[in-house]
Design an enzyme around this catalytic site. Structure first.
Site, PDB file in Angstrom:
ATOM      1  N   GLU A  49       0.812  -1.222   0.000  1.00 49.63           N
ATOM      2  CA  GLU A  49       0.000   0.000   0.000  1.00 49.63           C
ATOM      3  C   GLU A  49       0.844   1.270   0.000  1.00 49.63           C
ATOM      4  OE1 GLU A  49      -3.385   0.349  -0.098  1.00 49.63           O
ATOM      5  OE2 GLU A  49      -3.680  -1.817  -0.264  1.00 49.63           O
ATOM      6  N   THR A  80      -8.670   5.736   3.665  1.00 54.75           N
ATOM      7  CA  THR A  80      -9.483   6.415   2.663  1.00 54.75           C
ATOM      8  C   THR A  80     -10.891   6.565   3.207  1.00 54.75           C
ATOM      9  OG1 THR A  80      -8.171   5.343   0.947  1.00 54.75           O
ATOM     10  CG2 THR A  80     -10.242   6.351   0.261  1.00 54.75           C
ATOM     11  N   GLN A 116     -13.069  -0.750  11.114  1.00 54.78           N
ATOM     12  CA  GLN A 116     -12.341  -1.094   9.894  1.00 54.78           C
ATOM     13  C   GLN A 116     -12.412  -2.567   9.517  1.00 54.78           C
ATOM     14  OE1 GLN A 116     -11.176   1.155   7.804  1.00 54.78           O
ATOM     15  NE2 GLN A 116     -10.433  -0.324   6.335  1.00 54.78           N
ATOM     16  N   GLU A 150      -8.046  -4.129   4.435  1.00 56.83           N
ATOM     17  CA  GLU A 150      -7.772  -3.235   3.298  1.00 56.83           C
ATOM     18  C   GLU A 150      -8.913  -3.203   2.289  1.00 56.83           C
ATOM     19  OE1 GLU A 150      -5.431  -1.100   2.913  1.00 56.83           O
ATOM     20  OE2 GLU A 150      -3.862  -1.741   4.270  1.00 56.83           O
ATOM     21  N   ARG A 151      -9.438  -4.387   1.969  1.00 54.97           N
ATOM     22  CA  ARG A 151     -10.530  -4.517   1.004  1.00 54.97           C
ATOM     23  C   ARG A 151     -10.198  -3.872  -0.342  1.00 54.97           C
ATOM     24  NH1 ARG A 151     -12.669  -3.758   5.876  1.00 54.97           N
ATOM     25  NH2 ARG A 151     -13.310  -1.597   5.649  1.00 54.97           N
TER      26      ARG A 151
END
Length: 182
Positions: A49, A80, A116, A150-151
């Site tokens: 990332e 994000t 998350q 993260e997805r």
């Protein structure tokens, strides 16, 4: 932790800087009771990332623009929108621009506050807490972290990165944290 403010593709850190950041991340989460396997799985994703650069902005966006788009990622795990992290850090009394350890505190906060992480059926609905305690392979845990936290888009590099960090930080028979014993 070392950070280089950038929005450019490509790794702005040297290998030694990445290693230093990885050691700091491992030390922080080890003190929180995480396993080396879990931290390595997370590091595999973090490297993919952000290159383990806590000052990394999503590629191609203007840095520090007051009208910065809400869908822009920032930091080790590319929060994000970036304001999700910045607002939390500011409210907690951290300078989100320079206190990179605050990013680690945010991840621990997400664990402790049910933020998350979304358990995924194909990984037996592993919870964030179970992830932190897992001794399954770093490559497997990189995949769990990708899909549950993260997805984003799976890339085999996440697994390869995780295995590399596991060996470097002392796993897989390494007795001295990545220093080869011949």
């Amino acid at each position: 932790m070392i950070g280089v403010w950038t929005n450019q593709s490509g790794n702005p850190l040297t290998e030694e800087q990445q290693q230093q950041n990885a050691r700091e991340i491992w030390g922080f989460f080890q003190n929180q009771g995480w396993t080396l396997e879990a931290v390595s799985g997370m590091l595999g994703n973090i490297e993919f990332e952000s290159y383990i650069n806590p000052a990394m902005w999503q590629s191609g966006h203007t840095i520090e623009d007051p009208a910065y788009p809400n869908d822009t990622g920032f930091g080790l795990v590319q929060w994000t929108p970036w304001q999700k992290y910045a607002n939390w850090a500011t409210d907690a009394g951290y300078n989100w621009r320079t206190n990179y350890t605050a990013q680690l505190r945010r991840i621990q906060w997400e664990l402790e506050n049910g933020e998350q992480w979304i358990p995924v059926g194909r990984f037996d609905n592993m919870t964030f807490e179970q992830f932190t305690q897992s001794t399954q392979t770093p490559g497997y845990l990189a995949e769990v972290f990708e899909y549950s936290y993260e997805r984003g888009t799976w890339a085999e590099a996440r697994k390869t990165n995780a295995e590399k960090w596991y060996e470097y930080l002392g796993g897989a028979g390494s007795l001295f944290g990545g220093i080869p014993i011949w």
